[in-house]
Design a protein around this motif. Structure first.
Motif, PDB file in Angstrom:
ATOM      1  N   LEU A 243       0.529  -1.044   0.223  1.00 15.91           N
ATOM      2  CA  LEU A 243      -0.459  -0.278  -0.034  1.00 15.91           C
ATOM      3  C   LEU A 243       0.889   1.101   0.025  1.00 15.91           C
ATOM      4  O   LEU A 243       1.678   1.261   0.798  1.00 15.91           O
ATOM      5  N   THR A 244       0.831   2.240  -1.052  1.00 15.61           N
ATOM      6  CA  THR A 244       1.569   3.185  -1.205  1.00 15.61           C
ATOM      7  C   THR A 244       1.023   4.215  -0.927  1.00 15.61           C
ATOM      8  O   THR A 244      -0.396   4.552  -1.837  1.00 15.61           O
ATOM      9  N   ARG A 245       1.395   5.625  -0.344  1.00 11.67           N
ATOM     10  CA  ARG A 245       0.599   6.567  -0.119  1.00 11.67           C
ATOM     11  C   ARG A 245       1.738   7.051  -1.638  1.00 11.67           C
ATOM     12  O   ARG A 245       2.544   7.773  -1.148  1.00 11.67           O
ATOM     13  N   LEU A 246       0.889   8.460  -1.907  1.00 16.37           N
ATOM     14  CA  LEU A 246       0.938   8.479  -2.983  1.00 16.37           C
ATOM     15  C   LEU A 246       1.045  10.524  -2.828  1.00 16.37           C
ATOM     16  O   LEU A 246       1.481  11.294  -3.872  1.00 16.37           O
ATOM     17  N   THR A 247       0.529  10.839  -2.081  1.00 19.62           N
ATOM     18  CA  THR A 247       0.524  12.014  -1.213  1.00 19.62           C
ATOM     19  C   THR A 247       0.595  12.510  -0.400  1.00 19.62           C
ATOM     20  O   THR A 247       1.037  11.688   0.538  1.00 19.62           O
ATOM     21  N   ASP A 248       0.565  13.759   0.015  1.00 24.32           N
ATOM     22  CA  ASP A 248       0.420  14.134   1.641  1.00 24.32           C
ATOM     23  C   ASP A 248      -0.686  14.437   1.780  1.00 24.32           C
ATOM     24  O   ASP A 248      -0.092  15.604   2.879  1.00 24.32           O
ATOM     25  N   THR A 249      -1.535  14.537   1.589  1.00 22.13           N
ATOM     26  CA  THR A 249      -2.543  14.761   2.107  1.00 22.13           C
ATOM     27  C   THR A 249      -2.638  13.978   4.034  1.00 22.13           C
ATOM     28  O   THR A 249      -2.076  12.500   4.737  1.00 22.13           O
ATOM     29  N   LYS A 250      -3.372  14.627   4.664  1.00 23.47           N
ATOM     30  CA  LYS A 250      -3.598  14.200   5.834  1.00 23.47           C
ATOM     31  C   LYS A 250      -5.282  13.607   6.958  1.00 23.47           C
ATOM     32  O   LYS A 250      -5.297  13.564   7.292  1.00 23.47           O
ATOM     33  N   ALA A 251      -5.292  12.516   5.045  1.00 17.79           N
ATOM     34  CA  ALA A 251      -6.677  12.515   5.349  1.00 17.79           C
ATOM     35  C   ALA A 251      -6.187  10.991   5.215  1.00 17.79           C
ATOM     36  O   ALA A 251      -5.278  10.743   4.274  1.00 17.79           O
ATOM     37  N   ALA A 252      -6.525   9.927   6.540  1.00 22.44           N
ATOM     38  CA  ALA A 252      -6.085   8.495   6.509  1.00 22.44           C
ATOM     39  C   ALA A 252      -6.506   7.818   6.147  1.00 22.44           C
ATOM     40  O   ALA A 252      -7.513   7.647   5.109  1.00 22.44           O
ATOM     41  N   PHE A 253      -5.534   6.113   5.639  1.00 26.08           N
ATOM     42  CA  PHE A 253      -6.160   5.576   4.151  1.00 26.08           C
ATOM     43  C   PHE A 253      -7.450   4.634   4.794  1.00 26.08           C
ATOM     44  O   PHE A 253      -8.802   4.578   3.874  1.00 26.08           O
ATOM     45  N   SER A 254      -7.513   4.011   6.265  1.00 24.43           N
ATOM     46  CA  SER A 254      -8.626   3.966   7.178  1.00 24.43           C
ATOM     47  C   SER A 254      -9.709   5.096   6.698  1.00 24.43           C
ATOM     48  O   SER A 254      -9.150   6.147   7.025  1.00 24.43           O
ATOM     49  N   ALA A 255     -10.890   4.695   7.453  1.00 17.79           N
ATOM     50  CA  ALA A 255     -12.173   5.007   7.276  1.00 17.79           C
ATOM     51  C   ALA A 255     -13.621   5.153   8.094  1.00 17.79           C
ATOM     52  O   ALA A 255     -13.496   3.397   8.231  1.00 17.79           O
ATOM     53  N   TYR A 256     -14.186   5.876   8.038  1.00 19.52           N
ATOM     54  CA  TYR A 256     -15.392   4.530   9.153  1.00 19.52           C
ATOM     55  C   TYR A 256     -16.226   4.454   8.083  1.00 19.52           C
ATOM     56  O   TYR A 256     -17.115   3.113   8.542  1.00 19.52           O
ATOM     57  N   ARG A 257     -16.088   4.832   6.988  1.00 24.75           N
ATOM     58  CA  ARG A 257     -17.061   4.169   5.784  1.00 24.75           C
ATOM     59  C   ARG A 257     -16.926   3.893   4.694  1.00 24.75           C
ATOM     60  O   ARG A 257     -15.556   4.943   4.327  1.00 24.75           O
ATOM     61  N   THR A 258     -16.528   3.451   3.788  1.00 23.53           N
ATOM     62  CA  THR A 258     -16.293   3.165   1.984  1.00 23.53           C
ATOM     63  C   THR A 258     -17.015   3.635   1.151  1.00 23.53           C
ATOM     64  O   THR A 258     -18.337   3.350   1.257  1.00 23.53           O
ATOM     65  N   CYS A 259     -16.818   4.412   0.083  1.00 24.89           N
ATOM     66  CA  CYS A 259     -17.419   4.539  -0.825  1.00 24.89           C
ATOM     67  C   CYS A 259     -16.665   3.658  -2.235  1.00 24.89           C
ATOM     68  O   CYS A 259     -15.954   4.195  -2.346  1.00 24.89           O
ATOM     69  N   THR A 260     -17.523   2.886  -3.021  1.00 30.04           N
ATOM     70  CA  THR A 260     -16.856   2.106  -4.252  1.00 30.04           C
ATOM     71  C   THR A 260     -17.140   2.152  -5.437  1.00 30.04           C
ATOM     72  O   THR A 260     -18.610   2.335  -5.804  1.00 30.04           O
ATOM     73  N   LEU A 261     -16.106   2.830  -6.219  1.00 31.75           N
ATOM     74  CA  LEU A 261     -17.043   3.806  -7.532  1.00 31.75           C
ATOM     75  C   LEU A 261     -16.401   2.517  -8.231  1.00 31.75           C
ATOM     76  O   LEU A 261     -14.885   2.937  -9.399  1.00 31.75           O
ATOM     77  N   MET A 262     -17.117   1.611  -9.422  1.00 35.82           N
ATOM     78  CA  MET A 262     -17.433   1.268 -10.685  1.00 35.82           C
ATOM     79  C   MET A 262     -18.206   0.755 -11.458  1.00 35.82           C
ATOM     80  O   MET A 262     -18.963   0.481 -11.311  1.00 35.82           O
ATOM     81  N   PRO A 263     -17.916   0.093 -12.266  1.00 35.60           N
ATOM     82  CA  PRO A 263     -18.656  -0.168 -13.266  1.00 35.60           C
ATOM     83  C   PRO A 263     -19.420  -1.250 -13.105  1.00 35.60           C
ATOM     84  O   PRO A 263     -18.975  -2.286 -12.318  1.00 35.60           O
ATOM     85  N   ASN A 264     -20.515  -1.425 -13.519  1.00 30.01           N
ATOM     86  CA  ASN A 264     -21.967  -2.356 -13.135  1.00 30.01           C
ATOM     87  C   ASN A 264     -21.854  -3.795 -12.980  1.00 30.01           C
ATOM     88  O   ASN A 264     -21.934  -4.709 -12.789  1.00 30.01           O
ATOM     89  N   ARG A 265     -20.299  -3.829 -14.116  1.00 31.45           N
ATOM     90  CA  ARG A 265     -20.166  -5.180 -14.257  1.00 31.45           C
ATOM     91  C   ARG A 265     -19.764  -5.864 -12.742  1.00 31.45           C
ATOM     92  O   ARG A 265     -19.445  -7.637 -12.824  1.00 31.45           O
ATOM     93  N   PHE A 266     -19.046  -5.473 -12.014  1.00 31.70           N
ATOM     94  CA  PHE A 266     -18.773  -5.830 -10.966  1.00 31.70           C
ATOM     95  C   PHE A 266     -19.713  -5.983  -9.711  1.00 31.70           C
ATOM     96  O   PHE A 266     -19.385  -6.455  -8.433  1.00 31.70           O
TER      97      PHE A 266
END
Length: 326
Positions: A243-266
């Motif tokens: 798992l690679t951090r690519l930016t200097d974001t202050k927001a953590a990787f893990s979160a209370y909730r997730t949202c996944t955006l993907m094609p409907n074939r998934f």
């Protein structure tokens, strides 16, 4: 008389906490076949995703004044390996930027199986707790033997009697059905040449646990982001951090909730992911930490882990056919 009970302090490892954002947004979870289609395919993907990212951010803004939102992207290097990180990652980042998107964290799908020499998929498999259907009597082998997980009672298998009598067919039944059953039976792994090949839904379930801050090994966090300091990415996938951090974001990787955006074939895959999440005995310490902290911020999470994961499924331009696992 009350008896004192003594335990070694190392016998019950303390569950370490992890930084948590409000929301983890996955900007892509594509197969190598998608990358083979070239930059144009990625351009179409990110252009469509951008529309929904704006809507997702607006939804979080409505709930909290200063939302912490991180973005991530998952590359399939488990079922097949196409190109190299040095060639592929810059292309992904360039097309995301063209659409006005920033990818904070990039993960390898193989890391959901093994990361930093820890067998993550195997560890999660041992935490599966099947929900026995009403009236079941233990005739079905456990998931640890079969590699199949269901959300109810399969159609009973009844061998013919000595007299050749054939009993009538019985339908499968969903354990928590409302009026009618929606029965699912999910393959978690297969065996090939003596090697276990984890299924896409099972690896995606591990991925969701990591994004929700609920994945631990002996109480310690796993899939911890590694900042990428160099300019050039390696030419070997195994040399890229799980798992690679690519930016200097202050927001953590893990979160209370997730949202996944993907094609409907998934869609079918993610239905299976939710079934798996519903039957995992998640680390109790991690669950308590997330519940306490989210409630303290006025954004309590649902008790059911699967309900913390949301999705946006979009229709692909031109009706792209489903990519298959290698």
């Amino acid at each position: 008389m009350t008896e004192a009970v003594f335990r070694e302090s190392t016998a019950e490892p303390r569950t370490q906490s992890v930084p948590l954002a409000h929301l983890s947004v996955e900007l892509g979870h594509l197969y190598m076949e998608d990358f083979e289609a070239g930059p144009e395919r990625l351009r179409e993907h990110f252009a469509e995703v951008r529309v929904w990212v704006d809507a997702v951010r607006a939804s979080v803004d409505r709930r909290t004044k200063r939302p912490r939102i991180s973005t991530c992207f998952l590359v399939d290097d488990y079922f097949s390996r196409f190109s190299t990180p040095a060639e592929l990652i810059p292309m992904v980042l360039k097309e995301a930027e063209r659409a006005g998107l920033v990818i904070d964290y990039l993960a390898r799908e193989s890391a959901c199986a093994v990361a930093d020499r820890i067998e993550l998929a195997e560890s999660v498999m041992h935490r599966l707790v099947e929900s026995p259907p009403p009236g079941s009597y233990g005739s079905r082998p456990p998931v640890s033997r079969t590699g199949w997980l269901a959300n109810g009672q399969r159609t009973p298998w009844t061998p013919r009697s000595a007299l050749g009598e054939i009993k009538g067919w019985e339908p499968p039944r969903e354990t928590a059905a409302r009026n009618h059953s929606v029965f699912m039976d999910v393959e978690l792994w297969s065996e090939k040449d003596g090697r276990r090949l984890w299924s896409c839904p099972f690896l995606a379930a591990v991925w969701q646990l990591a994004r929700l801050g609920l994945l631990r090994h002996l109480g310690e966090p796993v899939l911890v982001p590694t900042s990428w300091a160099g300019e050039d990415f390696p030419h070997d996938w195994d040399r890229l951090p799980p798992l690679t951090r690519l930016t200097d974001t202050k927001a953590a990787f893990s979160a209370y909730r997730t949202c996944t955006l993907m094609p409907n074939r998934f869609l079918a895959v993610e239905d299976a992911v939710r079934l798996i999440l519903d039957q995992i005995d998640v680390d109790a310490g991690a669950l308590d930490q997330v519940a306490t902290r989210s409630a303290g911020e006025g954004m309590p999470v649902p008790a059911a882990v699967a309900q913390r994961a949301t999705y946006v499924f979009y229709e692909e331009p031109g009706g792209a056919s489903a990519a298959e696992e290698a």
